[in-house]
Design a protein around this motif. Sequence first.
Motif, short mmCIF file in Angstrom:
data_model
loop_
_atom_site.label_atom_id
_atom_site.label_comp_id
_atom_site.label_asym_id
_atom_site.label_seq_id
_atom_site.Cartn_x
_atom_site.Cartn_y
_atom_site.Cartn_z
N SER A 96 -64.24 -64.21 -10.63
CA SER A 96 -64.92 -63.09 -12.32
C SER A 96 -63.83 -62.88 -13.61
CB SER A 96 -66.31 -62.68 -12.41
OG SER A 96 -67.24 -64.17 -11.78
N ASP B 165 -67.34 -69.42 -16.60
CA ASP B 165 -67.52 -68.79 -15.07
C ASP B 165 -68.61 -69.95 -14.19
OD1 ASP B 165 -67.39 -67.18 -13.01
OD2 ASP B 165 -68.30 -65.50 -13.84
N GLU B 166 -68.55 -70.25 -13.57
CA GLU B 166 -69.51 -71.03 -12.48
C GLU B 166 -71.03 -71.07 -13.16
OE1 GLU B 166 -70.26 -69.44 -8.99
OE2 GLU B 166 -68.86 -68.06 -8.92
#
Lengths: 825, 244
Positions: free
Chosen positions: B69, B188-189
Amino acid sequence: MLPLSLRFLAREWRAGEIRVLLLAVALAVASLTAVAFFGDRVKQALGREANTLLAADLAIASDHPLAYDFAEEARQRGLQVSSSAAFLSMAQTGKKNLLAGIKGVDAGYPLRGSLRVAPAPFAEDAPTRALPGPGQVWLDSRAASELGVRVGGEVELGAARFMVAAILTFEGERGGNFMALAPRVLLTAADLNKTGLVQEGSRVSYRLLIAGADQDVADFRDWCEPLLARGEKLEDVRDARPELRQILDKARRYLGLAAVLTVVLAAAATHMALRRYVQRHFDQYALMRCFGASQRRLLSLYFLQLAGLGLAAGLLGTALGWVTQLALANLLGGVLRLGLPAASWQPFGLGILAGVALILAFALPPLLRLARVPTLRVLRRDLGPVAGGAWLAHLVGLALVAGLIWWQAGETRLALIVSGGVLGVMALAAALIQAVLWPLARLARHLPPGPRLGLLGLRQRGWETTLQAMALSLGLLALLLLTLVRGDLLDAWRNQVPEGAPNRFVINIQPRQVAPVQAWLASHEVPNVMLYPMIRARLTAIEGRAVRLEDYPEGRARNLAEREFNLSELSTLPPSNELEAGHWWWPGQTSGFTVESGIAKTLNIHLGDKLDFDVGGLPLSGHVSSLRKVEWDSFRVNFFVATPPGAMSAMPKSYITSFHLPPQRGAVLADLVAAFPNLTVIDVAQMLNELRGLTDRVSQAVQLVFLFSLGVGVLVMLAALYSRRAERAREIGLWRTLGASKRTLRAALASEFALLGLLAGLVAAGAASVLAWVLANKVFDLPHTPDPWIWLFGLGGGMLLVLLAGWFATRDLLDEPPLMALRME
Amino acid sequence: MVGEAPALASNGPLSNNKRQKTFMRIDIENLGKSVQVGEDALHILADVSFSVNPGESVAIVGSSGSGKSTLLGLIAGLDVPSFGRVLLDGENLFDLDEDGRAALRGRGMGFVFQSFQLLPGLTALENVMLPLELAGQANAAEVARGHLEQVGLGERVRHRPAQLSGGEQQRVALARAFAVAPRILLADEPTGNLDVHTGAQIIELLFELNRAQGATLVVVTHDPALAALCQRQLRLEAGRVVAN
Ligand SMILES: Nc1ncnc2c1ncn2[C@@H]1O[C@H](COP(=O)(O)OP(=O)(O)O)[C@@H](O)[C@H]1O
Ligand SMILES: [Mg+2]
């Protein structure tokens, strides 16, 4: 930018978050402007009307024709001048006699306001600039009916006969003294001379009337003040109708107090609501930064939104305030007979400004906090705003609140007391939370799961709990304090004109008539009437020092020093009198004085001082053996100075009495005067009714404003409890996920709110008791009765109110599925 | 590498082009990030270098706490590195100030987050409109509605996030990311908060939209299925690229 921020604002509105904010600020503005609008109108009216009560801007009153030709000087200065002369005398028709107030006036009378006349009693009247023509008089309806004469009929005054040309329905210049209460006969000064009634030694009150531009009048006043001789004094609006003035002043103070407290509450509500608003926007801010908006752009976007909100709140509040003052004016206008002038536009501007200022001042610190939220928050949720000094911004908010308080209070003392009280309450609430919560939480593990969770929750949210307790305490304080002061005020007003207060005075009773009059009254169901001797005397020396006017610079003292006192003989302390110093007569005491403490203070008379009076040429002296406090507004017969019974047996005197007579028994008085033709009966029933009506209406106005503040107080509590809703929702979701039952959670919430309410109630009740006492003594000048119930109300009511508000603020959270609650952010 | 493609300079990220669709090239050079935690310096990223070609899709994988991240945040210019550079079409992101980077994001980047990041007070439509409105686009509502239809939520435009399932929320987020016609999409994910089945649907949708619209794609993920669909995978371990 503006359209975008408006669009955002509209969405916020639909989302519902900002409604509490809008409501809080709008209510605050409403109560501010209602008071401002109304106060403004009353002030305008009083200014204008008070001058018509005087018929001039300035008057020189005297008991003899003025020695110096002030009138000529006034004319040379370009001022308007007129005059009046009034006295009590007999008016007669063929069949009837009437003791009437005769008043002769010069051309131009009245200089301020106007007389109103009607063609017949109770017919429609109209203002007039004219005066009675030569050979004519105007009677008021009472004189006309008591004399049994109609318009067109004839009346005899002294040596002359006059034609009744009209019924006088309104005359501004009518004070609250006995002469003013007598039926009125009005004629011109030239005609008055023809009656031959004004002779050397007649008790005439003369008034020279002056009007003109403010500055000219003030200059004239300065010029003539040192030239006044004994028995001559200046009067201006401040002296007119003091009893009405007092009531209105107190009412205005109360409105001021309510408004000030409302400001404080509104500030608290705004602060809480804005805190929540901004916290809820951390994500939005970070996200919009992530989407490419510059910091400046975002801040101006929020700023514009909030300014728009403030404007809306200001407009809404001002409109609400305007409607409220209409209601206030309707309640009061009729009784005040003030003919309230239209509200000025000033409060509109102030209201809108206050709305915007309130929001922006409190928005500034949290907005600056917002600017410190790192954009990285979109990836790392735990990142909050970087800590840092928004103290300058906080200062702006505090300064604004202080300014609003000061503006609303209208007097520094009230502003200081309330500000001090508010700060005290906040400190006390914070201290109490520290002192109670932490030790209590240590006990938590001995408690059942519900209260334990509640207690731990309170402690865990430390600073937030403290803030909530402060806000809740403030809300409760306002409610309790306004209740207490309102109670004192209403009590005082109710006592001012108690049911059964004497409404008839009988004067001129001769010494030999004392027993017969008493017996007559008793046989006509007016039992136990006290008759007091009344002897006119002039104070000549205190402790051997001659009483000279020059020694008394202050207006009131000088007026008293030159005035003839009515002395009396008292055997027992009369009702509504209270011994303040010294002792009541020793058995057998035959000389000495008992003096009213107020006048003693004004004239600088002390216990034990020797006083010399001149009673119609005979000397009377003795020492002051007691000081009395007298309730003057009790409407009983009262005396400044009195002697033991028998001390003035050698002096000429007459007797006076007062009693209550129900309105339907008024006819008894006609019989009394028939039996004792020399008696004069003075009827103050009408005046008392007026006064009672006024206090009733003012009380209603006070209640109305009280309700307003009540609303804002409750709003503050709601805002305080709503402020952490999102966090609470997540907490509840978590607890439920961890297996806490709804029942446990309900118990947790209930014990949390109950404890908060209890603590806040304790702080508020304590502070309100102290503040009410201080306000009663230092601001309202009212007798204060401590009210032990306030503790019960504070503690029990506080707990209940917070429980209720808390239930309202969280009622839907328990029913959310835990997953939903966890998702709600 | 700087100035390698001078023909693109006039179309570079810093010039306000008229959204003429060009893919963006990313060069990461010796990027590092350390933070001070109490007494100690914590090296979250240490000397990371790699490039992403225009139009390429790259997955960054690695265990939790490995710095994925942080890396993505630096590529987006949401944070500043301790050292090193990020070049977008040859220009160093960190030569710009915070607001300059924000303006750059506004012109060419789309984002998808693990926790969706929808604003709870706004409807699905308003959420999608938000970046468009900030960019000053006139027909924001129409464009947003079109994108919501593309992700199959044409009937749900008036619903608030709380009324939508996780998968639906992430679809709204996809519509929002693609509504601005990004030249880089950073995710992000995106399936991190979703079950396997819903996650698969989101992955499918993501690549479908990316094919249709075209953007350089950088996805941070744990999800092997998602990583496998990307043209290239980078593995991050303790702040370093260990496999390429
Ligand atoms: N500002 C910061 N302060 C302290 N530690 C941080 C900060 N930012 C990231 N970290 C730490 O650096 C590590 C990497 O974080 P992150 O990039 O979020 O990892 P990933 O996304 O791979 O799970 C984590 O251990 C995290 O706690
Ligand atoms: Mg991560």
